[in-house]
Scaffold this motif. Structure first.
Motif, mmCIF file in Angstrom:
data_model
loop_
_atom_site.group_PDB
_atom_site.id
_atom_site.type_symbol
_atom_site.label_atom_id
_atom_site.label_comp_id
_atom_site.label_asym_id
_atom_site.label_seq_id
_atom_site.Cartn_x
_atom_site.Cartn_y
_atom_site.Cartn_z
ATOM 1 N N VAL A 172 -2.831 -23.638 -29.310
ATOM 2 C CA VAL A 172 -1.578 -23.986 -29.969
ATOM 3 C C VAL A 172 -1.801 -24.401 -31.425
ATOM 4 O O VAL A 172 -1.107 -23.933 -32.322
ATOM 5 C CB VAL A 172 -0.837 -25.103 -29.190
ATOM 6 C CG1 VAL A 172 0.380 -25.602 -29.952
ATOM 7 C CG2 VAL A 172 -0.427 -24.594 -27.806
ATOM 8 N N TRP A 205 1.683 -29.894 -22.251
ATOM 9 C CA TRP A 205 1.728 -28.512 -22.742
ATOM 10 C C TRP A 205 1.285 -27.497 -21.694
ATOM 11 O O TRP A 205 1.512 -26.303 -21.854
ATOM 12 C CB TRP A 205 0.892 -28.365 -24.015
ATOM 13 C CG TRP A 205 1.648 -28.789 -25.245
ATOM 14 C CD1 TRP A 205 1.785 -30.051 -25.728
ATOM 15 C CD2 TRP A 205 2.377 -27.949 -26.137
ATOM 16 N NE1 TRP A 205 2.551 -30.047 -26.865
ATOM 17 C CE2 TRP A 205 2.930 -28.766 -27.138
ATOM 18 C CE3 TRP A 205 2.618 -26.578 -26.182
ATOM 19 C CZ2 TRP A 205 3.705 -28.271 -28.173
ATOM 20 C CZ3 TRP A 205 3.383 -26.078 -27.220
ATOM 21 C CH2 TRP A 205 3.921 -26.919 -28.201
ATOM 22 N N ARG A 240 5.928 -21.840 -24.053
ATOM 23 C CA ARG A 240 5.429 -22.491 -25.269
ATOM 24 C C ARG A 240 6.404 -22.380 -26.427
ATOM 25 O O ARG A 240 6.465 -23.288 -27.261
ATOM 26 C CB ARG A 240 4.074 -21.911 -25.669
ATOM 27 C CG ARG A 240 2.957 -22.429 -24.791
ATOM 28 C CD ARG A 240 1.606 -22.061 -25.357
ATOM 29 N NE ARG A 240 0.576 -22.455 -24.410
ATOM 30 C CZ ARG A 240 -0.666 -22.091 -24.505
ATOM 31 N NH1 ARG A 240 -1.057 -21.315 -25.502
ATOM 32 N NH2 ARG A 240 -1.544 -22.487 -23.612
ATOM 33 N N THR A 241 7.164 -21.300 -26.507
ATOM 34 C CA THR A 241 8.136 -21.195 -27.598
ATOM 35 C C THR A 241 9.159 -22.321 -27.498
ATOM 36 O O THR A 241 9.521 -22.925 -28.508
ATOM 37 C CB THR A 241 8.853 -19.833 -27.576
ATOM 38 O OG1 THR A 241 9.374 -19.595 -26.270
ATOM 39 C CG2 THR A 241 7.914 -18.708 -27.977
ATOM 40 N N SER A 273 7.566 -25.574 -28.460
ATOM 41 C CA SER A 273 7.464 -25.653 -29.918
ATOM 42 C C SER A 273 8.802 -26.025 -30.549
ATOM 43 O O SER A 273 8.857 -26.852 -31.461
ATOM 44 C CB SER A 273 6.957 -24.330 -30.503
ATOM 45 O OG SER A 273 5.560 -24.233 -30.362
ATOM 46 N N THR A 313 9.438 -29.658 -29.997
ATOM 47 C CA THR A 313 8.516 -30.457 -30.808
ATOM 48 C C THR A 313 8.952 -30.475 -32.268
ATOM 49 O O THR A 313 8.971 -31.536 -32.906
ATOM 50 C CB THR A 313 7.084 -29.918 -30.665
ATOM 51 O OG1 THR A 313 6.711 -29.975 -29.278
ATOM 52 C CG2 THR A 313 6.098 -30.721 -31.488
ATOM 53 N N HIS A 337 2.933 -28.242 -36.751
ATOM 54 C CA HIS A 337 3.616 -27.601 -35.631
ATOM 55 C C HIS A 337 4.431 -26.382 -36.052
ATOM 56 O O HIS A 337 4.778 -25.559 -35.191
ATOM 57 C CB HIS A 337 4.438 -28.610 -34.843
ATOM 58 C CG HIS A 337 3.595 -29.353 -33.856
ATOM 59 N ND1 HIS A 337 3.263 -28.817 -32.633
ATOM 60 C CD2 HIS A 337 2.978 -30.550 -33.939
ATOM 61 C CE1 HIS A 337 2.491 -29.663 -31.989
ATOM 62 N NE2 HIS A 337 2.299 -30.732 -32.760
ATOM 63 N N ALA A 339 4.002 -23.206 -33.925
ATOM 64 C CA ALA A 339 5.157 -22.448 -33.427
ATOM 65 C C ALA A 339 4.984 -20.956 -33.697
ATOM 66 O O ALA A 339 5.310 -20.117 -32.846
ATOM 67 C CB ALA A 339 6.445 -22.967 -34.072
ATOM 68 N N ASN A 341 2.615 -19.681 -31.285
ATOM 69 C CA ASN A 341 3.206 -19.645 -29.945
ATOM 70 C C ASN A 341 4.256 -18.557 -29.775
ATOM 71 O O ASN A 341 4.825 -18.416 -28.703
ATOM 72 C CB ASN A 341 3.830 -21.002 -29.601
ATOM 73 C CG ASN A 341 2.787 -22.015 -29.243
ATOM 74 O OD1 ASN A 341 1.693 -21.678 -28.838
ATOM 75 N ND2 ASN A 341 3.129 -23.283 -29.398
#
Length: 118
Positions: free
Chosen positions: A7, A40, A47-48, A51, A54, A70, A74, A77
């Protein structure tokens, strides 16, 4: 540690680990174990989405250095620049226009760095 590297990128993780000392080791271990090893890796969100959440949280709390990190994560990700723009626009309504304005500047700087390195 594998998810953290995937990530955030190996370079960032290596830099964080190289900076560990007696004072910060426990904190770095906590982040690796709980954030990257527990949260995570959960199967409930892609993960998208993680992200996007986050990025929004970092905007809301004004953590712009972490936000920059991040934004890069992103992209890694699978989010694209337009999706990141939409996240920041959405955050303007719920987190405040000044926070989104700062986030746009930070993201713009990250994109320039990426483009210059390419």
């Amino acid at each position: 540690m594998a998810v953290r590297r995937e990530v955030l990128g190996a370079e960032h993780v290596d830099r964080a680990n190289a900076g560990k000392d007696e004072f910060t080791t426990d904190f770095q271990d906590l982040i690796t174990q709980y954030a990257w090893g527990t949260i995570w890796t959960r199967p409930g969100l892609p993960r998208t989405m993680r992200s996007a959440i986050t990025l929004t949280a970092l905007i809301a709390h004004g953590h712009l250095e972490e936000f920059a990190m991040h934004v890069r994560a992103a992209l890694r990700n699978g989010l694209d620049r337009d999706e990141i723009k939409e996240i920041v626009l959405q955050s303007a309504i719920y987190c405040g226009v000044p926070s989104a304005n700062s986030a746009f500047k930070v993201a713009q700087g990250v994109f320039r760095e990426i483009d210059a390195a390419a």
